[in-house]
Design a protein around this motif. Structure first.
Motif, PDB file in Angstrom:
ATOM      1  N   THR A  25       2.713   2.243   7.449  1.00 55.83           N
ATOM      2  CA  THR A  25       1.428   1.426   7.752  1.00 55.83           C
ATOM      3  C   THR A  25       1.075   2.826   7.457  1.00 55.83           C
ATOM      4  N   GLU A  26       1.603   3.912   7.436  1.00 61.36           N
ATOM      5  CA  GLU A  26       1.080   5.881   6.911  1.00 61.36           C
ATOM      6  C   GLU A  26       1.128   5.530   5.245  1.00 61.36           C
ATOM      7  N   THR A  27       2.271   4.709   4.601  1.00 56.72           N
ATOM      8  CA  THR A  27       2.059   4.356   3.320  1.00 56.72           C
ATOM      9  C   THR A  27       1.349   3.594   2.910  1.00 56.72           C
ATOM     10  N   ILE A  28       0.224   2.555   3.490  1.00 54.62           N
ATOM     11  CA  ILE A  28      -0.267   2.368   3.251  1.00 54.62           C
ATOM     12  C   ILE A  28      -1.944   2.522   3.228  1.00 54.62           C
ATOM     13  N   GLU A  29      -1.775   3.343   3.867  1.00 52.07           N
ATOM     14  CA  GLU A  29      -3.253   4.470   4.766  1.00 52.07           C
ATOM     15  C   GLU A  29      -3.685   5.507   3.501  1.00 52.07           C
ATOM     16  N   VAL A  30      -2.710   6.301   3.634  1.00 56.17           N
ATOM     17  CA  VAL A  30      -2.069   7.810   3.044  1.00 56.17           C
ATOM     18  C   VAL A  30      -1.614   7.783   1.812  1.00 56.17           C
ATOM     19  N   TYR A  31      -0.106   7.657   1.271  1.00 57.00           N
ATOM     20  CA  TYR A  31       0.327   7.569   0.268  1.00 57.00           C
ATOM     21  C   TYR A  31       0.103   7.003  -0.804  1.00 57.00           C
ATOM     22  N   ALA A  32       0.017   4.904  -0.533  1.00 51.10           N
ATOM     23  CA  ALA A  32      -0.507   4.554  -2.018  1.00 51.10           C
ATOM     24  C   ALA A  32      -1.913   5.473  -2.338  1.00 51.10           C
ATOM     25  N   PRO A  33      -3.061   5.278  -1.163  1.00 46.13           N
ATOM     26  CA  PRO A  33      -4.210   5.263  -1.772  1.00 46.13           C
ATOM     27  C   PRO A  33      -4.237   6.985  -2.694  1.00 46.13           C
ATOM     28  N   LEU A  34      -2.807   7.970  -2.389  1.00 45.96           N
ATOM     29  CA  LEU A  34      -3.282   9.074  -2.596  1.00 45.96           C
ATOM     30  C   LEU A  34      -2.618   8.971  -4.224  1.00 45.96           C
ATOM     31  N   ALA A  35      -1.390   7.884  -4.728  1.00 42.44           N
ATOM     32  CA  ALA A  35      -1.222   7.751  -5.934  1.00 42.44           C
ATOM     33  C   ALA A  35      -2.376   6.961  -6.515  1.00 42.44           C
ATOM     34  N   ASN A  36      -3.064   5.882  -5.995  1.00 43.87           N
ATOM     35  CA  ASN A  36      -3.728   5.518  -7.044  1.00 43.87           C
ATOM     36  C   ASN A  36      -5.099   6.391  -7.367  1.00 43.87           C
ATOM     37  N   ARG A  37      -5.707   7.773  -5.901  1.00 42.32           N
ATOM     38  CA  ARG A  37      -6.178   8.759  -7.080  1.00 42.32           C
ATOM     39  C   ARG A  37      -5.565   9.485  -7.918  1.00 42.32           C
ATOM     40  N   LEU A  38      -4.675   9.741  -8.091  1.00 42.92           N
ATOM     41  CA  LEU A  38      -4.289  10.243  -8.675  1.00 42.92           C
ATOM     42  C   LEU A  38      -3.654   9.239 -10.289  1.00 42.92           C
ATOM     43  N   ALA A  39      -4.102   8.426  -9.992  1.00 41.59           N
ATOM     44  CA  ALA A  39      -4.077   6.986 -10.855  1.00 41.59           C
ATOM     45  C   ALA A  39      -2.671   6.470 -12.117  1.00 41.59           C
ATOM     46  N   ILE A  40      -1.572   7.289 -10.599  1.00 37.90           N
ATOM     47  CA  ILE A  40      -0.327   7.155 -11.042  1.00 37.90           C
ATOM     48  C   ILE A  40      -0.163   5.300 -10.258  1.00 37.90           C
ATOM     49  N   TYR A  41      -1.191   4.081 -10.852  1.00 36.85           N
ATOM     50  CA  TYR A  41      -0.873   2.976 -11.071  1.00 36.85           C
ATOM     51  C   TYR A  41       0.247   2.398 -10.210  1.00 36.85           C
ATOM     52  N   ARG A  42       1.463   2.882 -11.406  1.00 33.54           N
ATOM     53  CA  ARG A  42       2.681   1.935 -11.200  1.00 33.54           C
ATOM     54  C   ARG A  42       3.470   2.315  -9.425  1.00 33.54           C
ATOM     55  N   LEU A  43       3.307   3.334  -9.418  1.00 31.17           N
ATOM     56  CA  LEU A  43       3.966   4.554  -7.582  1.00 31.17           C
ATOM     57  C   LEU A  43       2.829   3.751  -6.824  1.00 31.17           C
ATOM     58  N   LYS A  44       1.732   3.491  -7.349  1.00 27.74           N
ATOM     59  CA  LYS A  44       0.635   2.959  -6.551  1.00 27.74           C
ATOM     60  C   LYS A  44       1.204   1.340  -5.975  1.00 27.74           C
ATOM     61  N   ASN A  45       1.019   0.797  -6.445  1.00 39.00           N
ATOM     62  CA  ASN A  45       1.513  -0.554  -6.470  1.00 39.00           C
ATOM     63  C   ASN A  45       2.700  -1.028  -5.796  1.00 39.00           C
ATOM     64  N   GLU A  46       4.114  -0.452  -6.048  1.00 37.82           N
ATOM     65  CA  GLU A  46       5.181  -0.057  -5.716  1.00 37.82           C
ATOM     66  C   GLU A  46       4.914  -0.359  -4.329  1.00 37.82           C
ATOM     67  N   LEU A  47       4.284   0.818  -3.957  1.00 39.44           N
ATOM     68  CA  LEU A  47       4.224   1.897  -2.014  1.00 39.44           C
ATOM     69  C   LEU A  47       3.817   0.696  -1.832  1.00 39.44           C
ATOM     70  N   GLU A  48       2.086  -0.204  -2.011  1.00 36.36           N
ATOM     71  CA  GLU A  48       1.359  -0.715  -1.196  1.00 36.36           C
ATOM     72  C   GLU A  48       2.514  -1.901  -0.937  1.00 36.36           C
ATOM     73  N   SER A  49       3.116  -2.817  -2.278  1.00 37.98           N
ATOM     74  CA  SER A  49       3.785  -3.505  -1.833  1.00 37.98           C
ATOM     75  C   SER A  49       5.437  -3.908  -0.988  1.00 37.98           C
ATOM     76  N   LEU A  50       5.737  -2.239  -0.552  1.00 39.83           N
ATOM     77  CA  LEU A  50       6.554  -2.448  -0.336  1.00 39.83           C
ATOM     78  C   LEU A  50       6.637  -2.275   1.127  1.00 39.83           C
ATOM     79  N   ALA A  51       5.308  -1.555   1.605  1.00 41.52           N
ATOM     80  CA  ALA A  51       4.497  -1.233   3.209  1.00 41.52           C
ATOM     81  C   ALA A  51       4.536  -3.013   3.586  1.00 41.52           C
TER      82      ALA A  51
END
Length: 723
Positions: A170-196
């Motif tokens: 839940t924390e990953t979906i709400e905080v860390y994946a959006p942070l990765a998205n705003r930092l434009a690290i799209y590959r990381l954002k996608n994997e964090l969302e998928s794992l969560a």
């Protein structure tokens, strides 16, 4: 690779891009971390040190600097071992130590526990995130380590107990994946969302993956044909291109699913291809080549090369119609655009030849914009509010708006001209009274869209309005602006607050047609000792007059003339729905078995021979094209149960302008309010619009009165409940 071997050989091979002195410092950090963590084990039984080592390896894949790698290797030592931040600073320097401190979880001091009590898990988590955001403003490398720390934890999450998995996901979906998205690290954002998402909704995750595999098999022939033909034609014009399927994000598919589509059909049938070429100019040439082979679909083209998304994503988007009759989505981008979309801010440490000076400048601007947004929300005392505000204002999907000078202003989706004004400067927001969007006057609560050009008019004698704080009226979408407006009212002196409160309450009661309603009775209902207490509470925006109006109307709502609206219809699957605009019909309703309409579809009722009424979707092949007007019913979906509406008369005084009556009618239509009658008597350029409308609740009436009042050129609005 999930975990890097503890001997460090693989890691040492990877950091050879560093100079000899920096390599030696990293080796020293490796030895120190090994010593500090000792024989400590993770939940899965592996040596704990393999976790910070793996995080450091992930970062080394992007050629980050030595201090980042040292901090990654040591990021758990200050939290889980005898090492302290000063110890780390003495051995490795304050730069690395400060990064470690920023990543380390918040720990409550004994003095705070004694004075304020021990924090619960939720409060402690909020404090940890607030600390992370505060340190991130000083050094963005803090959040990079935290993101890759979370990536490794999510990759190995199955060893944790289920409750811990859900909390981390839940924390990953709400905080860390959006942070990765705003930092434009799209590959990381996608994997964090998928794992969560695989933890939070394993059945849906599995079903979407199954459908993706099935769709890929179904589309194989079309995809192969497109790749072969487009590749050959591009080669003919001298463009060397790589064409492949675009990877699909399971969580994005779930978020963007069509609510009108049956729940089992989660994945659409449109294949997506990425065409990677050498440079920006070739993107446009390749697009033209594709359009010369297949017809593009109208209104389905986006140029994110000339105008990148807020997260720096660049590509040309188009959809073409294949010879088979199937649609194919295409994304054209250069190799540098692909890399930038994948790694974002990590491009700061990429080789010089990978990115142009323009792209490097954009990376810096992206980081600065993110940190500025976080900084503007970090000063609140309540840590939970800080985290929530940052999630809403900064980590949410962003749109880019343009000032009259051509400067870009980033805002969260759903932001308004008023949010725009406060983002430019708080003084401009406070004194804002009019907005021009794309050359046209718009009300201050109009939602902006990506690319809007906004001009704000403000005056010295203007000040914030109380109704801006009513969430139902949609004036402010950003927490930063809303918090500033609240503080503005709370700073009012007692006498001024009392006077404003009295005036605002009188105006609100006049708006709902109850000017004579006893103020003392309202004070008593709200638990205030006197009318003065009520006025001060309103003046300081502790109590909103719109909420008072809703409560007052609720007390008398049963007095007016009412009627039932809606009719129930049952689908073949046994699901019950409510259809509005049908209460006067004697015949029962039926859902068309051909189009099988569900909530979310645009629908029409068709009166068939024998007065049998069937509900169709607008594109249903069985809805006759040559129907007479009396045969069609403009029906719409209702809520969960048949309701009732009350007739209300509304008098609106306006200065005439083009489209004003249309805007009022459209507003009522969007709010699903039926207009029983409308008259427009006029005098010397002024018009009075007299409406008789059917309203479902006090809340809906108050909202619509204020929304009409916010329209450009509306002078006054007054409701007269019909008896």
């Amino acid at each position: 690779m999930i975990t890097v071997p503890a001997d460090g050989k693989l890691f040492f091979e990877r950091i050879r891009y560093l100079g000899e002195e920096d390599q030696a410092r990293v080796y020293d950090a490796f030895d120190y971390a090994c010593q500090m963590h000792g024989n400590e084990l993770r939940k899965d039984g592996t040596p704990f040190f393999t976790h910070p080592l793996t995080v450091a390896y992930y970062l080394a894949e992007y050629n980050v600097d030595a201090d980042s790698l040292i901090a990654a290797l040591l990021h758990d030592t200050a939290e889980d071992t005898a090492a302290s931040v000063p110890d780390i600073a003495n051995r490795f320097g304050w730069e690395a130590a400060q990064i470690v401190d920023g990543v380390t979880k918040f720990e409550q001091s004994a003095e705070d526990i004694q004075n304020n009590g021990r924090l619960d898990a939720k409060e402690k988590s909020a404090e940890t995130h607030k600390k992370l955001f505060r340190y991130m403003i000083r050094d963005v490398r803090v959040v990079l380590i935290k993101l890759f720390d979370r990536l490794h934890n999510m990759r190995t999450i199955r060893s944790m107990k289920l409750s811990s998995q859900v909390r981390s996901a839940t924390e990953t979906i709400e905080v860390y994946a959006p942070l990765a998205n705003r930092l434009a690290i799209y590959r990381l954002k996608n994997e964090l969302e998928s794992l969560a998402f695989s933890v939070l909704s394993p059945q849906i995750y599995t079903e979407i993956n199954r459908q993706l595999i099935a769709r890929e098999a179904e589309q194989r022939q079309i995809v192969a044909d497109v790749i072969e033909r487009l590749g050959a034609r591009l080669a003919e014009v001298g463009i060397e291109a790589t064409i492949c399927r675009s990877p699909r994000n399971v969580y994005t598919i779930y978020k963007n699913r069509d609510p009108a589509r049956r729940h089992k059909q989660l994945v659409d049938n449109v294949p997506r291809l990425v065409i990677s070429v050498t440079d920006r100019l070739e993107c446009y040439t390749a697009l033209g080549v594709a359009h010369s082979i297949w017809k593009p679909q109208p209104k389905d083209f986006d140029d994110y090369v000339a105008r990148p998304r807020a997260n720096m994503y660049r590509a040309l988007h188009t959809t073409v119609l294949h010879d088979s009759g199937e649609l194919v989505k295409m994304r054209f981008r250069s190799q540098a655009m692909s890399v930038l979309s994948d790694i974002g801010v990590l491009g700061r440490w990429a080789a010089q030849e990978d990115f142009s000076a323009e792209m490097r400048q954009e990376i810096n601007e992206q980081v600065n914009s993110l940190l500025e947004g976080i900084g503007s929300n970090i000063d609140e005392d309540d840590s939970q509010s800080v985290v929530e505000d940052i999630r809403n204002d900064v980590l949410a999907n962003q749109i880019t708006t343009i000032t009259p000078r051509g400067d870009s202003i980033e805002l969260p989706t759903g932001a308004t001209p008023l949010d725009f004004a406060y983002k430019v400067h708080t003084n401009i927001g406070d004194s804002c009274h009019r907005a021009v969007v794309n050359g046209e006057l718009r009300s201050l609560n109009t939602p902006l869209v990506d690319g809007d050009r906004v001009q704000i008019y403000h005056g010295k004698d203007r000040h914030p309005q109380h109704i801006w704080l009513d969430d139902d009226l949609g004036f402010l979408a950003t927490s930063y602006a809303r918090n500033h407006v609240r503080r503005w009212f709370r700073r009012l002196r007692g006498g001024e607050a009392l006077q404003q409160g009295h005036e605002l309450l009188s105006e609100e009661l006049a708006l709902i047609g109850l000017s004579d309603y006893d103020h003392l009775e309202i004070a008593t209902v709200l638990g205030k000792e006197s009318e003065a207490d009520l006025y001060r509470s309103i003046g300081h925006a502790e109590t909103l007059t719109t909420e008072i109006a809703r409560r007052v109307l609720t007390r008398i709502w049963e007095n007016g003339r009412r009627r039932l609206v809606g009719a129930e219809v049952v689908s073949d699957e046994g699901e019950k729905y409510i259809i509005l605009n049908t209460s006067h019909l004697a015949e029962p309703l039926h859902l068309c078995r051909n189009c099988n309409p569900h909530p979310g579809n645009d629908i029409r009722g068709y009166i068939r021979p024998g007065k049998r009424i069937v509900v169709h979707t607008l594109d249903c092949s069985r809805l006759p094209a040559d129907t007479q007007a009396y045969q069609l019913l403009h029906v719409r979906w209702g809520q969960d149960s048949i309701g009732e509406v009350r007739e209300v008369c509304v008098k609106i005084e306006v200065y005439d302008r083009p489209d004003l009556i249309f805007e009022i009618s459209s507003l009522l239509h969007r709010e699903t309010i039926n207009i029983r009658s409308m008259e427009t008597p006029s005098l010397a350029g002024e018009i009075r619009v007299d409406l008789c409308i059917e309203v479902g609740s006090p809340k809906q009436l108050v909202n619509i009165l204020h929304r009409i009042k916010s329209l450009v050129n509306v002078r006054s609005v007054r409701s007269i409940p019909k008896e």
